[in-house]
Motif scaffolding. Structure first.
Motif, PDB file in Angstrom:
ATOM      1  N   TYR A   1       0.844  -1.203   0.000  1.00 24.08           N
ATOM      2  CA  TYR A   1       0.000   0.000   0.000  1.00 24.08           C
ATOM      3  C   TYR A   1       0.881   1.255   0.000  1.00 24.08           C
ATOM      4  O   TYR A   1       0.679   2.172  -0.809  1.00 24.08           O
ATOM      5  N   MET A   2       1.868   1.288   0.910  1.00 25.61           N
ATOM      6  CA  MET A   2       2.755   2.456   1.008  1.00 25.61           C
ATOM      7  C   MET A   2       3.525   2.646  -0.307  1.00 25.61           C
ATOM      8  O   MET A   2       3.697   3.776  -0.775  1.00 25.61           O
ATOM      9  N   SER A   3       3.981   1.534  -0.879  1.00 26.51           N
ATOM     10  CA  SER A   3       4.719   1.605  -2.147  1.00 26.51           C
ATOM     11  C   SER A   3       3.832   2.162  -3.254  1.00 26.51           C
ATOM     12  O   SER A   3       4.270   2.976  -4.078  1.00 26.51           O
ATOM     13  N   TRP A   4       2.578   1.727  -3.247  1.00 29.27           N
ATOM     14  CA  TRP A   4       1.619   2.210  -4.246  1.00 29.27           C
ATOM     15  C   TRP A   4       1.509   3.735  -4.200  1.00 29.27           C
ATOM     16  O   TRP A   4       1.577   4.416  -5.232  1.00 29.27           O
TER      17      TRP A   4
ATOM     18  N   VAL B   1       4.887   5.326  -5.459  1.00 26.82           N
ATOM     19  CA  VAL B   1       5.045   5.209  -6.908  1.00 26.82           C
ATOM     20  C   VAL B   1       4.132   6.233  -7.588  1.00 26.82           C
ATOM     21  O   VAL B   1       4.522   6.917  -8.538  1.00 26.82           O
ATOM     22  N   ASP B   2       2.926   6.364  -7.072  1.00 28.24           N
ATOM     23  CA  ASP B   2       1.975   7.337  -7.595  1.00 28.24           C
ATOM     24  C   ASP B   2       2.555   8.752  -7.520  1.00 28.24           C
ATOM     25  O   ASP B   2       2.436   9.542  -8.463  1.00 28.24           O
ATOM     26  N   CYS B   3       3.173   9.050  -6.388  1.00 29.77           N
ATOM     27  CA  CYS B   3       3.808  10.353  -6.190  1.00 29.77           C
ATOM     28  C   CYS B   3       4.847  10.585  -7.275  1.00 29.77           C
ATOM     29  O   CYS B   3       4.883  11.630  -7.923  1.00 29.77           O
ATOM     30  N   HIS B   4       5.694   9.581  -7.498  1.00 33.18           N
ATOM     31  CA  HIS B   4       6.761   9.697  -8.492  1.00 33.18           C
ATOM     32  C   HIS B   4       6.186   9.929  -9.899  1.00 33.18           C
ATOM     33  O   HIS B   4       6.603  10.848 -10.611  1.00 33.18           O
ATOM     34  N   ILE B   5       5.219   9.099 -10.278  1.00 31.06           N
ATOM     35  CA  ILE B   5       4.645   9.193 -11.626  1.00 31.06           C
ATOM     36  C   ILE B   5       4.008  10.566 -11.845  1.00 31.06           C
ATOM     37  O   ILE B   5       4.240  11.238 -12.854  1.00 31.06           O
ATOM     38  N   ASN B   6       3.196  11.000 -10.861  1.00 36.36           N
ATOM     39  CA  ASN B   6       2.530  12.302 -10.991  1.00 36.36           C
ATOM     40  C   ASN B   6       3.527  13.449 -11.016  1.00 36.36           C
ATOM     41  O   ASN B   6       3.370  14.406 -11.767  1.00 36.36           O
ATOM     42  N   ASN B   7       4.567  13.339 -10.156  1.00 35.18           N
ATOM     43  CA  ASN B   7       5.510  14.453 -10.081  1.00 35.18           C
ATOM     44  C   ASN B   7       6.338  14.591 -11.350  1.00 35.18           C
ATOM     45  O   ASN B   7       6.596  15.696 -11.807  1.00 35.18           O
ATOM     46  N   LEU B   8       6.724  13.444 -11.917  1.00 38.32           N
ATOM     47  CA  LEU B   8       7.484  13.501 -13.168  1.00 38.32           C
ATOM     48  C   LEU B   8       6.621  14.121 -14.264  1.00 38.32           C
ATOM     49  O   LEU B   8       7.057  15.002 -15.010  1.00 38.32           O
ATOM     50  N   TYR B   9       5.362  13.693 -14.319  1.00 38.72           N
ATOM     51  CA  TYR B   9       4.442  14.254 -15.318  1.00 38.72           C
ATOM     52  C   TYR B   9       4.255  15.760 -15.092  1.00 38.72           C
ATOM     53  O   TYR B   9       4.424  16.566 -16.015  1.00 38.72           O
ATOM     54  N   ASN B  10       3.921  16.131 -13.846  1.00 40.81           N
ATOM     55  CA  ASN B  10       3.643  17.542 -13.556  1.00 40.81           C
ATOM     56  C   ASN B  10       4.854  18.432 -13.791  1.00 40.81           C
ATOM     57  O   ASN B  10       4.726  19.545 -14.299  1.00 40.81           O
ATOM     58  N   THR B  11       6.030  17.947 -13.383  1.00 39.00           N
ATOM     59  CA  THR B  11       7.252  18.732 -13.565  1.00 39.00           C
ATOM     60  C   THR B  11       7.476  18.995 -15.053  1.00 39.00           C
ATOM     61  O   THR B  11       7.753  20.133 -15.465  1.00 39.00           O
TER      62      THR B  11
ATOM     63  N   GLY C   1       7.618  12.399  -1.768  1.00 38.21           N
ATOM     64  CA  GLY C   1       6.550  12.663  -0.815  1.00 38.21           C
ATOM     65  C   GLY C   1       7.117  12.766   0.597  1.00 38.21           C
ATOM     66  O   GLY C   1       8.330  12.914   0.769  1.00 38.21           O
ATOM     67  N   SER C   2       6.240  12.686   1.607  1.00 31.53           N
ATOM     68  CA  SER C   2       6.672  12.877   2.996  1.00 31.53           C
ATOM     69  C   SER C   2       6.258  11.702   3.867  1.00 31.53           C
ATOM     70  O   SER C   2       5.097  11.303   3.867  1.00 31.53           O
ATOM     71  N   VAL C   3       7.241  11.165   4.593  1.00 34.94           N
ATOM     72  CA  VAL C   3       6.990  10.058   5.513  1.00 34.94           C
ATOM     73  C   VAL C   3       7.114  10.586   6.934  1.00 34.94           C
ATOM     74  O   VAL C   3       8.109  11.214   7.278  1.00 34.94           O
ATOM     75  N   LEU C   4       6.098  10.343   7.748  1.00 34.02           N
ATOM     76  CA  LEU C   4       6.126  10.780   9.141  1.00 34.02           C
ATOM     77  C   LEU C   4       6.162   9.557  10.040  1.00 34.02           C
ATOM     78  O   LEU C   4       5.381   8.623   9.843  1.00 34.02           O
ATOM     79  N   TYR C   5       7.077   9.545  10.982  1.00 34.39           N
ATOM     80  CA  TYR C   5       7.149   8.421  11.924  1.00 34.39           C
ATOM     81  C   TYR C   5       7.765   8.906  13.223  1.00 34.39           C
ATOM     82  O   TYR C   5       8.280  10.022  13.299  1.00 34.39           O
ATOM     83  N   ARG C   6       7.698   8.047  14.225  1.00 36.59           N
ATOM     84  CA  ARG C   6       8.252   8.419  15.533  1.00 36.59           C
ATOM     85  C   ARG C   6       9.718   8.032  15.602  1.00 36.59           C
ATOM     86  O   ARG C   6      10.090   6.918  15.286  1.00 36.59           O
TER      87      ARG C   6
ATOM     88  N   ASP D   1      12.922   6.919   0.305  1.00 36.89           N
ATOM     89  CA  ASP D   1      12.323   5.752  -0.343  1.00 36.89           C
ATOM     90  C   ASP D   1      11.720   4.825   0.718  1.00 36.89           C
ATOM     91  O   ASP D   1      12.398   4.441   1.669  1.00 36.89           O
ATOM     92  N   ILE D   2      10.434   4.488   0.532  1.00 35.80           N
ATOM     93  CA  ILE D   2       9.803   3.526   1.455  1.00 35.80           C
ATOM     94  C   ILE D   2       9.381   2.274   0.690  1.00 35.80           C
ATOM     95  O   ILE D   2       8.624   1.454   1.191  1.00 35.80           O
ATOM     96  N   ILE D   3       9.876   2.150  -0.532  1.00 32.74           N
ATOM     97  CA  ILE D   3       9.541   0.978  -1.337  1.00 32.74           C
ATOM     98  C   ILE D   3      10.554  -0.147  -1.066  1.00 32.74           C
ATOM     99  O   ILE D   3      10.170  -1.290  -0.816  1.00 32.74           O
ATOM    100  N   LYS D   4      11.824   0.202  -1.066  1.00 33.05           N
ATOM    101  CA  LYS D   4      12.860  -0.801  -0.767  1.00 33.05           C
ATOM    102  C   LYS D   4      12.854  -1.158   0.721  1.00 33.05           C
ATOM    103  O   LYS D   4      12.244  -0.472   1.537  1.00 33.05           O
ATOM    104  N   ASN D   5      13.583  -2.233   1.062  1.00 31.89           N
ATOM    105  CA  ASN D   5      13.584  -2.715   2.454  1.00 31.89           C
ATOM    106  C   ASN D   5      14.308  -1.798   3.427  1.00 31.89           C
ATOM    107  O   ASN D   5      13.979  -1.754   4.605  1.00 31.89           O
ATOM    108  N   ASP D   6      15.325  -1.098   2.906  1.00 32.76           N
ATOM    109  CA  ASP D   6      16.232  -0.338   3.779  1.00 32.76           C
ATOM    110  C   ASP D   6      15.525   0.513   4.838  1.00 32.76           C
ATOM    111  O   ASP D   6      15.839   0.438   6.030  1.00 32.76           O
ATOM    112  N   PHE D   7      14.551   1.315   4.408  1.00 35.24           N
ATOM    113  CA  PHE D   7      13.853   2.210   5.343  1.00 35.24           C
ATOM    114  C   PHE D   7      13.268   1.429   6.526  1.00 35.24           C
ATOM    115  O   PHE D   7      13.391   1.833   7.679  1.00 35.24           O
ATOM    116  N   TRP D   8      12.645   0.287   6.219  1.00 34.44           N
ATOM    117  CA  TRP D   8      11.958  -0.500   7.247  1.00 34.44           C
ATOM    118  C   TRP D   8      12.952  -1.278   8.100  1.00 34.44           C
ATOM    119  O   TRP D   8      12.772  -1.391   9.317  1.00 34.44           O
TER     120      TRP D   8
END
Ligand code: ATP
Ligand code: ATP
Ligand code: MG
Ligand code: MG
Ligand code: MG
Ligand code: MG
Ligand code: MG
Length: 279
Positions: free
Chosen positions: A145-148, A151-161, A211-216, A264-271
């Motif tokens: 879900y988070m990756s979705w 990815v959406d952010c990336h696709i839209n931002n590349l298009y909009n830019t 995009g922006s990721v918020l966590y503790r 990046d929250i798609i790859k494992n590293d962040f988690w």
């Protein structure tokens, strides 16, 4: 409370309790923000003040609701993630969604003048948000879900830019730019940006691309945690916590600082590096 003959109407309420032991994602989205952003003259394609305001409101929501583990925001939307053992409002969907939506909206309006000092909010252009709750029964599904969203952010931002470069710098009409971009893939857009405008998309700001990721941020609290001997509670497997442990965990979450990251929250590293988020 005394019974009345009218009480039977309560039985018309339908239950909306969300499945236990599952992640709950509440995604909110600004209503008519295309128009809203035009009215308050948001910079295209990305108004930094507007994104910072979204993030500031989301941080306050995270602070108010310690059951939230992580949140992800892009454009006029934010996804808030409740932990599987969250028992807030007995996991009633409408209660969770409306609480998030109204708390977020309240802070968005409260903080508006801090980010747009020269643009007072004026009816009928007032911000409002819709919201929904979706459950994800495994960590893998939540990650997808988070990756979705990212990815959406990336696709839209590349298009909009690309689109706004063609319009604002390239002097094209909106329709012409739209027409030329129809059916293009990422590579084509990267090439348009680089060849026509000397822009390397990779060098665009991370907040726009990711995009922006918020966590503790628990590490910042570490010395205190160790001293209180509470650090282990953050890694107790889900569903295994006693009531006192859960209460302690809530207290810890409340104390921890909420950070805003653009990674990046798609790859494992962040988690992998922040195991407490999914535990
Ligand atoms: P709906 O009510 O169906 O959500 P909407 O007009 O809000 O309609 P969205 O698909 O949610 O449509 O898109 C939000 C729009 O708001 C973006 O397309 C963009 O035009 C604008 N917007 C949101 N945030 C920003 C920002 N930070 N900078 C510039 N524009 C923004
Ligand atoms: P919950 O979050 O579960 O709704 P709550 O504290 O909001 O808890 P409610 O059952 O919704 O409890 O009751 C709202 C309470 O708010 C009332 O019992 C009363 O104490 C207070 N309240 C609301 N409106 C007014 C008002 N106009 N004047 C005085 N007190 C009020
Ligand atoms: Mg929408
Ligand atoms: Mg919207
Ligand atoms: Mg949107
Ligand atoms: Mg109440
Ligand atoms: Mg009430």
């Amino acid at each position: 409370m005394a019974n009345s003959k009218y009480e039977y109407v309560k039985d018309f309420e339908q239950t909306d309790v969300l499945l236990p032991s599952t992640w709950i994602v509440v995604r909110i989205d600004g209503k008519g923000f295309h128009k809203f952003s035009d009215h308050y003259q948001f910079t295209k394609p990305n108004d930094r003040r507007a994104l910072d305001l979204m993030n500031a409101a989301a941080v306050e929501v995270m602070k108010e609701l310690p059951d939230l583990c992580i949140a992800y925001g892009v454009s006029d939307e934010f996804s808030f993630v409740f932990h599987p053992n969250c028992q807030l409002f007995e996991r009633r969907s409408a209660k969770l969604v409306t609480t998030i939506v109204s708390a977020f909206t309240g802070y968005y309006i409260y903080k508006w003048s801090e980010y747009f000092p020269s643009m007072p909010l004026q009816p009928p252009y007032l911000p409002s948000f819709d919201g929904r709750a979706v459950i994800y029964p495994s960590n893998g599904l939540l990650r997808d879900y988070m990756s979705w969203r990212q990815v959406d952010c990336h696709i839209n931002n590349l298009y909009n830019t690309t689109f706004w470069m063609m319009v604002l710098k390239g002097g094209m009409s909106n329709t012409d730019a739209e027409q030329e971009l129809k059916g293009t893939v990422s590579g084509d857009k990267n090439e348009i940006l680089f060849k026509r405008f000397g822009i390397n998309y990779n060098n665009e700001e991370e907040i726009y691309k990711k995009g922006s990721v918020l966590y503790r941020q628990f590490e910042l609290q570490e010395p205190e945690l160790v001293q209180e001997g509470e650090v282990d509670n953050t890694t107790v497997p889900e569903g295994k916590q006693s009531r006192t442990q859960q209460e302690r965990l809530r207290k810890l979450r409340r104390k921890a600082q909420v950070v805003v990251d653009h990674v990046d929250i798609i790859k494992n590293d962040f988690w992998d590096r922040r195991p407490w988020i999914l535990s």
